[in-house]
Write an enzyme that holds these catalytic residues in place. Structure first.
Site, PDB file in Angstrom:
ATOM      1  N   LYS A 136       0.964  -1.247  -0.105  1.00 26.64           N
ATOM      2  CA  LYS A 136      -0.128  -0.085   0.213  1.00 26.64           C
ATOM      3  C   LYS A 136       0.815   1.200  -0.060  1.00 26.64           C
ATOM      4  O   LYS A 136       1.748   1.103   0.680  1.00 26.64           O
ATOM      5  CB  LYS A 136      -0.803   0.059   1.112  1.00 26.64           C
ATOM      6  CG  LYS A 136      -1.855  -1.030   1.227  1.00 26.64           C
ATOM      7  CD  LYS A 136      -2.811  -0.934   2.513  1.00 26.64           C
ATOM      8  CE  LYS A 136      -3.972  -2.089   2.699  1.00 26.64           C
ATOM      9  NZ  LYS A 136      -4.805  -1.971   3.821  1.00 26.64           N
TER      10      LYS A 136
ATOM     11  N   HIS B 174       0.770   5.565   3.801  1.00 21.35           N
ATOM     12  CA  HIS B 174      -0.254   6.571   3.941  1.00 21.35           C
ATOM     13  C   HIS B 174       0.355   7.608   4.942  1.00 21.35           C
ATOM     14  O   HIS B 174       1.073   7.373   5.767  1.00 21.35           O
ATOM     15  CB  HIS B 174      -1.465   5.843   4.886  1.00 21.35           C
ATOM     16  CG  HIS B 174      -2.547   6.459   5.135  1.00 21.35           C
ATOM     17  ND1 HIS B 174      -3.026   7.169   6.053  1.00 21.35           N
ATOM     18  CD2 HIS B 174      -3.676   6.261   4.286  1.00 21.35           C
ATOM     19  CE1 HIS B 174      -4.154   7.650   5.778  1.00 21.35           C
ATOM     20  NE2 HIS B 174      -4.507   7.355   4.938  1.00 21.35           N
TER      21      HIS B 174
ATOM     22  N   HIS C  46       0.830   7.342   8.793  1.00 18.64           N
ATOM     23  CA  HIS C  46       2.121   6.844   9.181  1.00 18.64           C
ATOM     24  C   HIS C  46       3.010   7.885   9.307  1.00 18.64           C
ATOM     25  O   HIS C  46       4.198   7.729  10.041  1.00 18.64           O
ATOM     26  CB  HIS C  46       2.780   5.731   8.268  1.00 18.64           C
ATOM     27  CG  HIS C  46       1.883   4.461   8.325  1.00 18.64           C
ATOM     28  ND1 HIS C  46       1.849   3.385   9.304  1.00 18.64           N
ATOM     29  CD2 HIS C  46       0.859   4.065   7.390  1.00 18.64           C
ATOM     30  CE1 HIS C  46       0.916   2.537   8.985  1.00 18.64           C
ATOM     31  NE2 HIS C  46       0.258   2.764   7.788  1.00 18.64           N
TER      32      HIS C  46
END
Length: 617
Positions: free
Chosen positions: A138, A141, A144
């Site tokens: 992924k 994001h 994070h």
């Protein structure tokens, strides 16, 4: 430390109070500077000496302070003793203060404040810090980001204090989502897209397969079967998973490089898929594992069936869960690192999870579970680009750089910079970090692009430009003035305020080391920058006699050194503005006083930036 003054005061107090100096040192604190009046340099809180006294009929604190002050005498270090509200105040000999502080800052360099008696006797520990921990396959994001910069700060601080720190990035590289992703890639994936833009393509595949799985039970079943194949070690499934993992880490490392963050170990949940089975066996052998009617396995941490204390550790098909793998990881790290402290940096939503993990470790017989600590943080709200909602960190980093470049482009001299893109990114990152670190970590906060880049007030932009301005002064005058200096030339109120503030740096570091909150350091550095701005308005170097200019350059050099030290602890790379024009120019030093208000606030950071580049008279 505080340049040994605190210990000198403690020695005199110990003779009067008949207490060991070590018992008094932490009760003696540097006095915060005041804009209204000159203050003492140190104070002793009399109440702190009596806090263990259970005699509730003790005399009035103010009377106690006055009686103690009468028994103390001025000496070569302390020039004046007075009392305040329950305090005994000490003023240090001004010339000794000036000489000692400036020499200590330059001699200790990056260790200034860290050699303090506040840290004396501090045992060197083995510390593991787990932070960042994005989910493999992924895109990184934005959620994070806080874990990454907070964990980096904690690791920086612990290393600076001399501890042996291991930085671990515990990747979310296992779990049912990989069943979905594996099935999704087989249905919708393209190898060429995976190679050209891996995380973007995997994100698109993941979104699409989730939609399909919600509508088609066959897709959901295929995803479940794919993850089972992973758990059982199917070579084909593992090969695809490994490809996703390798490509993801490669992308993450590129982003970490932009952030100035590094790790000693890239671990992940996948490392513990087998060891988690050993954890289940151990829980079962101790009679802690309970099977539910659904076939899952749970641990009742309350012992009386309290639903809020039930932790699920195994699915009905026997596959492991997040908590099980965290247990296995903690046990493995103790065997590998024999840590004295392990710190997990995650959002506050995982508070219960870690409480349960630590409690399970305890009931499994691992006494070292008390060495584990969760550092939670709040949620960032409202982080958007001009195109709309932001979900990915790289979008944020690109937006920071773009906005700074656009601001800088309005100044014709910006093109003289050797690397304007790197400069824009470093200033932008400082702005982002300072906005994040100004408050309590546990607090949620509303993100504001305008506040990040505002040129007025307490921002990372202001810190960067202050450092660049002071560095420019050093480059302009060279080292010719730095051989020696006359302390009598630094007795103005502006100089004394800076020296008093420099005294407090070790206390600020100590406070942050105790509660792991960066806000103490942020507040200190912003105040230091404002003091430097105020001093620069009156303490000119240009056109001053050499002796005076040299002394003032020493002062500003000390400010820049401590400013740089603090910024590096926060994870900010201090900016050194170098342009081709600067490299060739030997003009007079810049005068940036017009860029600051009387309160020391930066009125126009970009104007200041322009002045630094042009070295205007």
């Amino acid at each position: 430390m505080a340049c040994g003054f605190r210990r000198s005061i403690a020695s005199q107090l110990s003779r009067v109070l008949d207490l060991p100096p070590e018992n008094l040192i932490k009760s003696i604190s540097a006095v915060p500077i005041s804009r209204k009046e000159e203050v003492a340099d140190f104070q002793l809180s009399v109440d702190s000496l009596l806090e263990n006294n259970n005699d509730h009929s003790r005399p009035d604190i103010q009377i106690q302070a006055m009686r103690l002050a009468e028994k103390l005498k001025c000496d070569t270090v302390v020039s004046e003793i007075s009392t305040g509200q329950g305090t005994v105040n000490f003023k240090i000999n001004r010339e000794l203060l000036t000489k000692t502080v400036l020499q200590q800052v330059i001699e200790d360099g990056s260790k200034y404040g860290l050699k303090s008696e506040l840290f004396s006797g501090l045992p060197q520990k083995r510390i593991v810090v787990e932070f960042s921990s994005p989910n493999v396959a992924k895109k990184f994001h934005v959620g994070h980001l806080r874990s990454t910069i907070i964990g980096n700060f904690i690791a920086n601080l612990k290393e600076a204090l001399g501890h042996q720190v291991t930085r671990i990035n515990y990747l979310g590289d296992w779990g049912m989502q990989f069943g979905l992703l594996g099935t999704g890639f087989q249905l919708f994936g393209y190898e060429e897209k995976l190679q050209s833009s891996p995380l973007q393509h995997l994100f698109e595949v993941y979104v699409q397969v989730n939609k399909e799985a919600a509508d088609d039970k066959n897709v959901a079943q295929s995803a479940h079967e794919f993850f089972q194949r992973l758990e059982l070690g199917d070579m084909q499934a593992l090969a695809l998973w490994q490809k996703f993992r390798d490509l993801s880490i490669e992308e993450y490392m590129r982003i970490y490089k932009r952030l100035g963050v590094h790790f000693d170990e890239y671990s992940g949940e996948s490392f513990y898929r087998e060891k988690s089975q050993e954890v289940l066996k151990l829980l079962d052998s101790k009679g802690l594992l309970q099977k539910t009617l659904k076939g899952t396995a749970v641990v009742d941490l309350s012992g009386n069936g309290d639903p809020s204390s039930i932790c699920t550790v195994m699915r009905s098909d026997g596959t492991s869960l997040y908590a099980t793998r965290d247990l296995a990881a903690a046990i493995d790290r103790m065997e590998k690192y024999n840590f004295d402290k392990m710190i997990y940096v995650t959002d506050k939503g995982q508070k219960k999870h870690f409480q349960q993990v630590f409690q399970m470790l305890q009931i499994m017989g691992y006494d070292w579970a008390e060495r584990c600590q969760h550092v939670p943080f709040g949620v960032v709200q409202g982080m958007k680009t001009r195109r709309g909602d932001v979900t990915f960190l790289e979008d944020v980093l690109n937006e920071i750089r773009l906005r700074m470049l656009q601001n800088m482009a309005s100044i014709k001299t910006t093109k003289e910079l050797e690397n304007p893109q790197e400069t824009a990114e470093q200033v932008g990152l400082a702005a982002l970090i300072i906005q994040d670190f100004r408050g309590f970590l546990l607090s949620d906060y509303q993100f504001s692009w305008d506040r990040v880049f505002q040129s007025r007030g307490d921002t990372g932009v202001f810190l960067q430009y202050t450092h660049a301005r002071l560095h420019s002064l050093e480059e302009t005058f060279g080292c010719g003035y730095l051989n020696d200096f006359n302390t009598a030339c630094l007795q103005e109120p502006q100089s004394v305020s800076i020296l008093q503030h420099l005294l407090r740096f070790d206390e600020v570091l100590y406070r942050s080391s105790q509660d792991l909150q960066p806000r103490h350091i942020v507040s200190y550095l912003l105040t230091l920058s404002h003091l430097a701005a105020v001093a620069h308005r009156t303490l000119h170097i240009r056109n001053s006699p050499p002796e005076v200019a040299g002394a003032r350059l020493h002062l500003f050099r000390a400010v820049r050194s401590v400013l740089a030290n603090g910024m590096k602890l926060l994870g900010i790379t201090p900016l050194h503005l170098t342009s081709r024009r600067q490299l060739m120019s030997q003009q007079s030093p810049i005068d940036t006083s017009e860029c600051f208000s009387p309160k020391g606030k930066c009125l126009n950071s970009l104007k200041l930036f322009q002045n630094i580049l042009l070295k205007e008279n």
